[in-house]
Design a protein around this motif. Structure first.
Motif, short mmCIF file in Angstrom:
data_model
loop_
_atom_site.label_atom_id
_atom_site.label_comp_id
_atom_site.label_asym_id
_atom_site.label_seq_id
_atom_site.Cartn_x
_atom_site.Cartn_y
_atom_site.Cartn_z
N SER A 1 0.84 -1.19 0.00
CA SER A 1 0.00 0.00 0.00
C SER A 1 0.88 1.24 0.00
O SER A 1 2.04 1.21 0.38
N ARG B 1 3.58 9.03 -8.58
CA ARG B 1 2.61 7.96 -8.79
C ARG B 1 1.23 8.60 -8.84
O ARG B 1 0.93 9.51 -8.07
N SER C 1 -2.86 8.39 -8.45
CA SER C 1 -4.00 7.69 -7.87
C SER C 1 -5.27 8.41 -8.30
O SER C 1 -5.21 9.51 -8.86
N CYS D 1 -7.08 10.57 -7.20
CA CYS D 1 -7.24 11.70 -6.28
C CYS D 1 -6.42 12.87 -6.82
O CYS D 1 -5.27 12.67 -7.24
N THR E 1 -11.59 5.14 -11.14
CA THR E 1 -10.27 4.95 -11.73
C THR E 1 -9.52 6.26 -11.92
O THR E 1 -10.10 7.34 -11.90
N VAL E 2 -8.22 6.12 -12.16
CA VAL E 2 -7.39 7.28 -12.48
C VAL E 2 -7.87 7.99 -13.75
O VAL E 2 -7.79 9.23 -13.82
N CYS F 1 -2.35 13.02 -6.82
CA CYS F 1 -1.85 12.57 -5.52
C CYS F 1 -1.33 11.14 -5.64
O CYS F 1 -1.91 10.32 -6.36
N PRO F 2 -0.25 10.80 -4.92
CA PRO F 2 0.26 9.42 -4.98
C PRO F 2 -0.70 8.40 -4.40
O PRO F 2 -0.65 7.22 -4.76
N ALA F 3 -1.59 8.83 -3.49
CA ALA F 3 -2.56 7.93 -2.86
C ALA F 3 -3.75 8.75 -2.40
O ALA F 3 -3.60 9.94 -2.12
N PRO F 4 -4.93 8.14 -2.32
CA PRO F 4 -6.09 8.88 -1.78
C PRO F 4 -6.01 8.97 -0.27
O PRO F 4 -5.28 8.22 0.38
N PRO G 1 -2.25 0.18 -5.04
CA PRO G 1 -1.95 1.42 -5.74
C PRO G 1 -1.91 1.22 -7.25
O PRO G 1 -1.54 0.16 -7.74
N ALA G 2 -2.32 2.24 -7.98
CA ALA G 2 -2.33 2.15 -9.44
C ALA G 2 -0.90 2.12 -9.97
O ALA G 2 -0.04 2.86 -9.48
#
Length: 228
Positions: free
Chosen positions: A26, A38, A40, A42, A101-102, A129-132, A144-145
């Motif tokens: 994660s 990366r 995401s 978000c 989705t992204v 953002c790299p992550a939500p 993660p995507a």
């Protein structure tokens, strides 16, 4: 509109989630990602007029998307009920998360980045953002995507950096248009380490010393090590 560009010649990658491969770790929430990150589902938004409310921003974003694609909106301005302050948002900043989705995030980026949807003197600044935020997945965060966002760099320069650094060539490169165009590198068929390696290599080679992108990348890397 987004268009796929073949990354030639792409070497054959390992099968996605091949038997015996470690699960994709994660990615902790670090807020904004900058120009190379990366990606995401978000987005970080900056340069919003301070009076813009969560409801106004939600209506704007939802109008660019299929029904049901928008997950949540947080603002750091006058609408304190949105919870934006707890996520480190200042007045004029917001986070927008997407349900699926992204590509939904990319659709909004392409439509709104560097525009003036609410007027004012400063165009809207948007980053992936790299992550939500963790509040979206309190029990089990989705994997993660396998996507890397690169803003404002020519394709050949990106591919040259990856080749010189020994980072695998992405399976696909998607051009995102609009007023602040960029490239989405798709590493879906590669080892999970390809994404952070690509982000590190591109940041080191394409961003000048002292650029804020270096601090964002270092912060994200530190949080990832802490979460490992």
């Amino acid at each position: 509109a987004a268009a796929a560009v073949a990354a030639t010649p792409p070497p054959p990658g390992p099968p996605l989630l091949a038997s015996g491969r470690d699960p994709v770790p994660s990615v902790p929430f670090t807020g904004r990602g900058g120009l190379i990150t990366r990606a995401s589902p978000c987005l970080f938004l900056g340069h919003l007029p301070p009076a813009v409310t969560e409801a106004a921003l939600r209506a704007l974003v939802a109008g660019k998307l299929p029904a049901g694609a928008l997950e949540a909106v947080w603002t750091g301005g006058v609408d304190r009920r949105s919870g934006g302050a707890q996520l480190g948002l200042a007045p004029g900043e917001a986070l927008v998360a997407f349900r699926k989705t992204v590509p939904d995030a990319a659709m909004v980026y392409e439509a709104l980045a560097s525009t003036l949807p609410f007027g004012g003197a400063r165009p809207l600044h948007i980053e992936f953002c790299p992550a939500p935020p963790p509040s979206l997945s309190p029990t089990a965060a989705p994997p993660p995507a396998p996507l890397v966002w690169v803003c404002g760099q020519p394709l050949q320069a990106v591919l040259d950096v990856l080749r010189d650094a020994g980072v695998p060539t992405p399976e696909q490169v998607i051009e995102i248009g609009g007023q602040a165009p960029g490239l989405m590198l798709d590493y879906a068929g590669c080892d999970a380490s390809a994404v952070p390696r690509a982000v590190d290599a591109l940041t080191m080679r394409l961003m000048p010393p002292g650029h804020p992108q270096h601090a964002l990348a270092a912060n994200a890397a530190a949080l990832c090590r802490r979460a490992a």
